[in-house]
Design an enzyme around this catalytic site. Structure first.
Site, PDB file in Angstrom:
ATOM      1  N   HIS A   1      -3.048  -0.098  -5.986  1.00  0.00           N
ATOM      2  CA  HIS A   1      -3.737   1.165  -6.286  1.00  0.00           C
ATOM      3  C   HIS A   1      -2.833   2.405  -6.421  1.00  0.00           C
ATOM      4  CE1 HIS A   1      -5.139   0.456  -1.849  1.00  0.00           C
ATOM      5  NE2 HIS A   1      -3.924   0.917  -1.815  1.00  0.00           N
TER       6      HIS A   1
ATOM      7  N   ASP B   1     -10.809  -2.675  -5.565  1.00  0.00           N
ATOM      8  CA  ASP B   1     -10.545  -2.079  -4.254  1.00  0.00           C
ATOM      9  C   ASP B   1     -11.807  -2.077  -3.383  1.00  0.00           C
ATOM     10  OD1 ASP B   1      -8.051  -1.495  -3.439  1.00  0.00           O
ATOM     11  OD2 ASP B   1      -8.058   0.612  -3.985  1.00  0.00           O
TER      12      ASP B   1
ATOM     13  N   HIS C   1       0.897  -1.170   0.000  1.00  0.00           N
ATOM     14  CA  HIS C   1       0.000   0.000   0.000  1.00  0.00           C
ATOM     15  C   HIS C   1       0.925   1.207   0.000  1.00  0.00           C
ATOM     16  CE1 HIS C   1      -3.274   2.686   1.115  1.00  0.00           C
ATOM     17  NE2 HIS C   1      -2.576   3.105   2.145  1.00  0.00           N
TER      18      HIS C   1
ATOM     19  N   GLY D   1     -12.836   4.153   2.176  1.00  0.00           N
ATOM     20  CA  GLY D   1     -13.123   2.985   1.343  1.00  0.00           C
ATOM     21  C   GLY D   1     -14.428   3.082   0.591  1.00  0.00           C
TER      22      GLY D   1
END
Lengths: 433, 343
Positions: free
Chosen positions: A240, A313, A187, A332
């Site tokens: 991401h 995601d 991440h 999120g």
């Protein structure tokens, strides 16, 4: 196998770029596998005893492979469990989900891996592939039993939404990970720069009085990791990516021959920081939505191939986690059901060809994780998505199957939807129109 | 009563009510988005209360029978007191609720608190909250009017209005003035609301502070940024000093209070760069020797700090009448409100 059910999908447009397939044709499913396919298959009619599905010229593609899904299977099941996630997945044409560890489901022991795999088999709607945590409790310090996790069946290692911040730990994870040929997934965010941050740093964060996360927090973590990758010869995947700078650095590393891959998610090519508007918590994501110039760079990175994969995601949150002041709301968004139409936006908008766009969510993630999925070839599992590429519809949170409704794309008109989904030879979803 | 065409005393037209020129917003959540006409309306209305507040008999009854709840999720003395006085002087029943941050730990969410209070049918909620956007969120869940008394680092609209009223009464106008805001801009809702208001009303706004306390891309709000205080004060008509919001800082933004005062504390020497008749303002509470020197803070020729407090009550009275729709029908001449910014 004798007596296995045979289903013929006729009048289809078969699309699988990785197999060089793109054109009219038919496909035969026998039992759980693809038995045959091609432009001339069933040219003389479908033999008796074979069930026929008329695709009416729609696209028949491999079922989507979503390499970044969070479910709350062992805690917070009111947000989403494996069953509800799988139902949402097949409604969106997704037939394989890779499950990332979350703060309440860390996946740091073989027992948890086996539990998720077993639950996935019982659900029998999609394939379920857990990742293992890199560090115990995803706390960023001691390595997990990576070898035992690998034997239990994990498809990669990641601490999920937490960045692996300690350089020495990352070095050892990359190094030890070479034993198993599985990628370490980061991440990408320097935690000390992101601490307390709520959205992308810039004019809008300043106007709203929200603490920003600078775009540089992403690229600096990737730059550090690439140095460690050079030291270790490991496999490194960046989750991401959202910024122009990060994409540039990854592109340069690929050109140098480093074993680095990356993915992005629809919010990062379909939205920018203005979606936060007046403190819309559904637009609070991690990493945050970025500036328009970064969004454009993500589209370009997908186009030129620097970005290998698109993942949803999918991160379900209940209303109480989002109906809060922006700073207190959980980050999120859900994405399983909207992955397909948002990827097709890239095709409708001219950024990618149809085959290229679908490859980003089928063959590319399957190859990256070493899965037997995402392809239209003889003998492959019969996991298929039948797609009406032009069909217009509107994303509405109330229409979504997911238990949680936190989509940042609520209200967005899109084009392209899943008509039917086949998993292991069975029709597991059919749209009602 | 005259019609638009100027025909007086037409029997039909006589029964047509004059167009309602009052500014009656449902909530006052921020300055951003208010027009010069609306800002001017509130300042005019507030100006009208100054005399009442200075008289011995301070009561009006426009809010009689209405209930005002001060809902403060963050400590405040002056703003809460100011709203309380404003409400009482207009005849409202005023309740103060200080929701210490610990009660959040009891589990009740902001929205639940709002719904609970809403069920008691207040007419106005005055809300302060440590998080940006929280007051706006709360306003979406209640049926009464909401006035933002400060949300995080976002906005503090009544402070900007009282600052503007103070300036206008002293200088006659806002448009064309050079206003320098000094100090902790990054964490300041007062700075943001003032920037919106002053730019909207045609002033030139300068910001002064160390780079660590100037938020990114703030120039896009139409301001000029200076890191040298004397340069930023050069020729200024108004000097606004902000306090260091240590409670909102994570980590070190300035090395020490001593160093901050050395570079960014307002003393007579730095103030000399501003115009000779420049006014010194501070939203309070002031920290003497940290951001402002005592001699400057107490200089009755320059400092209008106590006047700001006085104007605060008047501005809040005007805001309370605006959101409750209880303002007198013709508070100010129409022609004046049609002007964009006063020259």
């Amino acid at each position: 196998m004798n007596g296995a059910e045979r289903v013929a999908f006729v009048n289809a447009r078969l699309v699988d770029l990785a197999s060089g397939v793109d054109g009219p044709g038919a496909l035969l499913v026998e039992g759980r596998h693809i038995a045959d396919l091609g432009p001339r298959l069933f040219a003389d009619g479908v033999p008796e005893g074979v069930k026929t599905v008329d695709c009416r010229g729609d696209v028949l593609a491999p079922g989507l492979v979503d390499m970044r899904v969070t479910v709350h299977e062992t805690s917070e099941t009111h947000k989403e469990n494996l069953v509800s996630a799988a139902q949402a997945a097949v409604a969106g044409g997704v037939t394989a989900m890779a499950i990332i560890p979350g703060p309440n489901q860390v996946i740091d022991s073989p027992a948890q891996v086996e539990f998720l795999i077993t639950r996935g088999l019982k659900t029998a709607l999609t394939d379920v592939y857990p990742y293992g945590a890199v560090t115990r409790g995803t706390e960023g310090q001691a390595l997990t039993e990576m070898g035992l996790l690998a034997e239990a069946g994990v498809v990669g290692f990641t601490d999920g939404p937490r960045a692996l911040a300690d350089a020495d730990t990352m070095r050892r994870a990359l190094s030890y990970g070479t034993l198993f040929g599985l990628p370490i997934i980061q991440h990408p965010e320097e935690p000390s720069l992101a601490a307390g941050g709520q959205m992308n740093e810039g004019e809008i964060s300043t106007r709203l009085g929200l603490q920003g996360i600078p775009a540089a927090a992403e690229v600096m973590m990737i730059e550090r990791d690439l140095r460690l990758l050079e030291l270790t010869n490991g496999l490194y995947h960046v989750a991401h990516v959202t910024t122009a700078a990060a994409i540039e650095v990854i592109g340069a590393a690929k050109a140098r021959g480093l074993a680095v891959t990356c993915d992005t998610a629809p919010p990062y090519f379909g939205l920018n920081e203005t979606a936060v508007g007046e403190y819309r918590t559904f637009a609070k994501l991690s990493p945050p939505l970025r500036a328009e110039s970064d969004r454009e760079a993500v589209v370009e990175g997908l186009r030129d191939g620097t970005i290998d994969v698109i993942a949803s995601d999918h991160l379900p949150q209940d209303p109480d986690s989002k109906r809060l002041p922006f700073a207190q709301a959980e980050p999120g968004g859900i994405g399983l059901e909207t992955l397909l139409p948002l990827v097709l936006e890239l095709y409708h908008g001219g950024a990618l060809g149809l085959g290229e766009a679908l490859a980003k969510v089928t063959s590319a993630p399957a190859r990256l994780l070493g899965l037997d999925a995402g392809r239209l070839v003889k003998g492959a599992p019969a996991n298929l998505a039948l797609i009406e590429v032009e069909a217009p519809w509107k994303i509405k949170e109330d229409d979504l199957v997911s238990k949680s409704k936190n989509t940042p794309f609520d209200g967005r008109p899109v084009q392209g939807r899943c008509r039917a989904t086949v998993f292991a030879g069975r029709m597991v979803f059919e749209a009602v129109h | 009563m005259r019609s638009a065409r100027g025909q007086a005393y037409s029997p039909v037209l006589m029964n047509t009510p004059a167009p309602d020129t009052r500014f009656a917003p449902r909530h006052i959540l921020g300055i951003e988005g208010l027009s010069p006409v609306e800002i001017t309306y509130l300042l005019d209305a507030a100006d009208g209360f100054v005399a009442l507040n200075r008289s011995r008999q301070k009561k009006s009854d426009s809010l009689r029978g209405l209930t005002l709840i001060n809902l403060f999720f963050e400590d405040s003395t002056r703003t809460r007191t100011s709203f309380e006085l404003a409400g009482k002087r207009l005849g409202a029943d005023v309740i103060n609720m200080s929701v210490a941050t610990s009660s959040v730990h009891k589990g009740e969410s902001l929205i639940d608190t709002a719904m609970t209070l809403n069920a008691m049918h207040p007419d106005v909620l005055v809300v302060r909250h440590p998080h940006s956007g929280a007051v706006q969120l709360l306003s979406q869940k209640v049926t009464c009017a909401v006035i933002n008394a400060g949300d995080g680092s976002h906005e503090h609209p009544t402070q900007a209005l009282l600052d503007a009223l103070t300036i206008r009464r002293r200088k006659g106008t806002i448009g064309g003035l050079v206003v320098t805001i000094c100090g902790d801009i990054a964490h300041s809702r007062v700075a943001r609301s003032n920037i919106h208001l002053l730019i909207t009303m045609g002033a030139r706004v300068r910001l002064v502070g160390p780079p660590t306390l100037i938020p990114p891309m703030i120039e896009r709000m139409g301001v000029e940024v200076f890191h040298d205080m004397k340069e930023g004060l050069e020729g200024a008509d108004i000097v606004m000093i902000l306090r260091l919001q240590l409670e909102r800082m994570r980590g070190t933004f300035v090395p020490s209070l001593k160093e901050n005062f050395h570079f960014y504390g307002l003393d007579a020497d730095k103030l000399a760069a501003a115009k000779p008749d420049a006014l010194v303002m501070h939203p309070g509470p002031i920290n003497r020797g940290v951001e402002i020197d005592t001699s400057v803070a107490d200089d009755i020729d320059r400092s209008v700090i106590t006047e700001q407090v006085e104007m605060g009550v008047a501005v809040r009275m005007a805001c309370l009448e605006a959101v409750t729709g209880t303002a007198a029908a013709t508070p100010a001449p129409k022609a004046r409100r049609k002007n964009k910014a006063r020259p």
